[in-house]
Design a protein around this motif. Structure first.
Motif, mmCIF file in Angstrom:
data_model
loop_
_atom_site.group_PDB
_atom_site.id
_atom_site.type_symbol
_atom_site.label_atom_id
_atom_site.label_comp_id
_atom_site.label_asym_id
_atom_site.label_seq_id
_atom_site.Cartn_x
_atom_site.Cartn_y
_atom_site.Cartn_z
ATOM 1 N N GLN A 90 0.849 -1.196 0.000
ATOM 2 C CA GLN A 90 0.000 0.000 0.000
ATOM 3 C C GLN A 90 0.885 1.246 0.000
ATOM 4 N N ARG A 97 -0.738 -0.251 7.322
ATOM 5 C CA ARG A 97 -1.706 -1.264 6.908
ATOM 6 C C ARG A 97 -1.329 -2.631 7.461
ATOM 7 N N GLN A 289 -7.953 5.773 7.933
ATOM 8 C CA GLN A 289 -7.478 5.904 6.561
ATOM 9 C C GLN A 289 -8.284 7.004 5.881
ATOM 10 N N ALA A 290 -7.654 7.691 4.932
ATOM 11 C CA ALA A 290 -8.365 8.733 4.189
ATOM 12 C C ALA A 290 -7.712 8.926 2.830
ATOM 13 N N ARG A 291 -8.475 9.536 1.936
ATOM 14 C CA ARG A 291 -7.959 9.925 0.636
ATOM 15 C C ARG A 291 -8.514 11.304 0.308
ATOM 16 N N MET A 297 -1.520 15.021 -1.977
ATOM 17 C CA MET A 297 -1.102 13.945 -1.078
ATOM 18 C C MET A 297 -0.679 14.402 0.320
ATOM 19 N N ALA A 300 -3.371 14.546 3.103
ATOM 20 C CA ALA A 300 -4.195 13.379 3.434
ATOM 21 C C ALA A 300 -4.079 12.908 4.881
ATOM 22 N N ALA A 304 -7.138 11.364 7.862
ATOM 23 C CA ALA A 304 -6.836 10.021 8.375
ATOM 24 C C ALA A 304 -6.640 10.059 9.881
ATOM 25 N N CYS A 387 1.374 10.110 4.811
ATOM 26 C CA CYS A 387 0.712 10.071 3.515
ATOM 27 C C CYS A 387 1.240 8.919 2.680
ATOM 28 N N ASP A 391 -2.618 10.006 -3.114
ATOM 29 C CA ASP A 391 -3.292 11.025 -2.307
ATOM 30 C C ASP A 391 -4.035 10.432 -1.114
ATOM 31 N N SER A 392 -3.449 9.390 -0.544
ATOM 32 C CA SER A 392 -4.068 8.701 0.582
ATOM 33 C C SER A 392 -3.161 8.800 1.820
ATOM 34 N N MET A 394 -2.656 6.966 6.168
ATOM 35 C CA MET A 394 -3.140 6.173 7.293
ATOM 36 C C MET A 394 -2.590 6.754 8.587
#
Length: 402
Positions: A90, A97, A289-291, A297, A300, A304, A387, A391-392, A394
């Motif tokens: 990821q 993750r 988690q987020a996007r 990026m 992000a 999260a 990040c 563009d995600s 955690m």
């Protein structure tokens, strides 16, 4: 609050190699085999009985020869052929993750103790050819796994540095503020080197033995991270931006690196049994988690973090320490502005902006350092956030007590 834990981390039953700037001392070491080399010695030194491990997670982002077999191969080489589990990719969120998957497996009762191994060799990344026999002339397509993906997000259609420039522009983050953060982070990292790397020795086995590419003998020993640039204010402020008209310089971003790290996530009783210091407990309270919108990026981690805090049942005001994966200085600036957490209280003893970014293990080293910082304080709550490509982001909330 600690009773609301999802799962627990066995205090002291974790490790990280030094991180080495790419094309350096680790550049020819197969990353999965190197992870087993390191893990085998670290587990033995920490007196971990592998028969107690009943689940595993492997995290990596750069393919290596044979990595199709992933986690089962690594566990077999470690001496735990009874252990199965997934391999996770990821991007820069791989560590968070992997820890989350291990915690969820423990939380639902499917496992009592999970070994998480993360590794990557950014050096000498693979060059992949995708056959296309029906194309004109039968010519397929090729990809430089590392450099091509650094240079272009296939969805957002931008290089990673452009995401930092977009965030800098929207939040009005100028070049001088970025340079100030870089110098601050370098000074914090210097604290980890004091007293012959006393902080690093809490989780890193130094001097570190570097094997030959065949993993048959030790070639040399290194005293710590290699490739960290000295903090020279004059040279930093004289650098030109990477993009014409931009604000982000090579000094304001991290460098690619190689390395690996490991950690044990378990039930409370199993974590105590496997801990080097059973009186210190480490609880995982929440993950998020987020996007965000394409090409932003570095922003992000903010949403999260809020999701992780909500799931942990705490607020930012109740967080004592923060570690970030900050590939750009703008990451920390936008996070501090949006959450109110002071810039100077984040990333004590170092961060990926300074010690580099091997991708898969980057976040795990940061989580380990967060645990040790909280243990030195006598306990408290901590947040890891970072990040990732696409563009995600955690985030993980932990609590240390004892």
């Amino acid at each position: 609050m600690i009773g609301n834990a999802i799962a627990w981390i066995a205090y002291g039953s974790y490790w990280s190699t030094p991180f080495v700037r790419w094309q350096g001392a680790f550049a020819e070491l197969h990353s999965l085999r190197f992870a087993t080399w390191t893990g085998r010695q670290a587990l033995e030194k920490r007196n971990v009985d592998l028969s107690a491990i009943d689940f595993g997670v492997l995290g990596f982002t750069v393919p290596q020869q044979g990595s199709f077999y992933g986690l089962p191969w690594v566990m077999g080489e470690l001496g735990a052929p009874h252990v199965a589990g997934p391999s996770v990719m990821q991007a820069c969120a791989t560590s968070a993750r992997a820890v989350t998957l291990a915690a969820q497996e423990v939380a639902d009762g499917s496992a009592r103790a999970a070994l998480v191994i993360t590794c990557d060799r950014v050096s000498n990344g693979p060059h992949i050819y995708y056959p296309a026999p029906s194309a004109p002339g039968g010519t397929g397509r090729s990809e430089n796994w590392i450099l091509d993906n650094f240079a272009r997000d296939p969805f957002a259609q931008v290089a990673m540095v452009e995401t930092a420039e977009n965030v800098a522009a929207r939040w009005g983050i100028d070049r001088a503020e970025q340079d100030d953060v870089v110098l601050m982070r370098a000074a914090q990292y210097a604290d980890a080197l004091a007293d012959d790397h006393a902080f690093h020795r809490r989780f890193m086995d130094l001097p570190f033995a570097v094997p030959d590419p065949a993993f048959r003998k030790v070639m040399r020993h290194i005293d710590g991270d290699i490739g960290v640039q000295p903090a020279d204010p004059g040279k930093l402020r004289a650098l030109h931006p990477v993009r014409e008209g931009g604000t982000v310089t090579y000094g304001g971003q991290t460098h690619p690196a190689d390395g690996n790290a490991g950690i044990i996530v378990a039930t409370r009783d199993r974590a105590r049994a496997l801990a080097r210091t059973p009186d210190i407990e480490v609880a995982i309270l929440g993950v998020g988690q987020a996007r965000v919108e394409p090409a932003f990026m570095p922003a992000a981690p903010v949403p999260a973090t809020q999701r992780a805090l909500d799931r942990a049942g705490v607020t930012m005001a109740q967080i004592d320490a923060v570690k970030s994966h900050n590939p750009f200085a703008v990451n920390d600036i936008v996070f501090a502005r949006e959450t109110g957490f002071p810039l100077e209280k984040m990333n004590n003893f170092g961060c990926s902006l300074v010690w580099g970014h091997p991708q898969g293990p980057t976040g795990l080293r940061a989580i380990i350092e967060l645990i040790e910082e909280l243990a030195m304080r006598g306990g408290g709550r901590g947040l890891y956030q970072g990040c990732a490509a696409g563009d995600s982001a955690m985030a993980v909330v932990i609590e240390v007590s004892g």
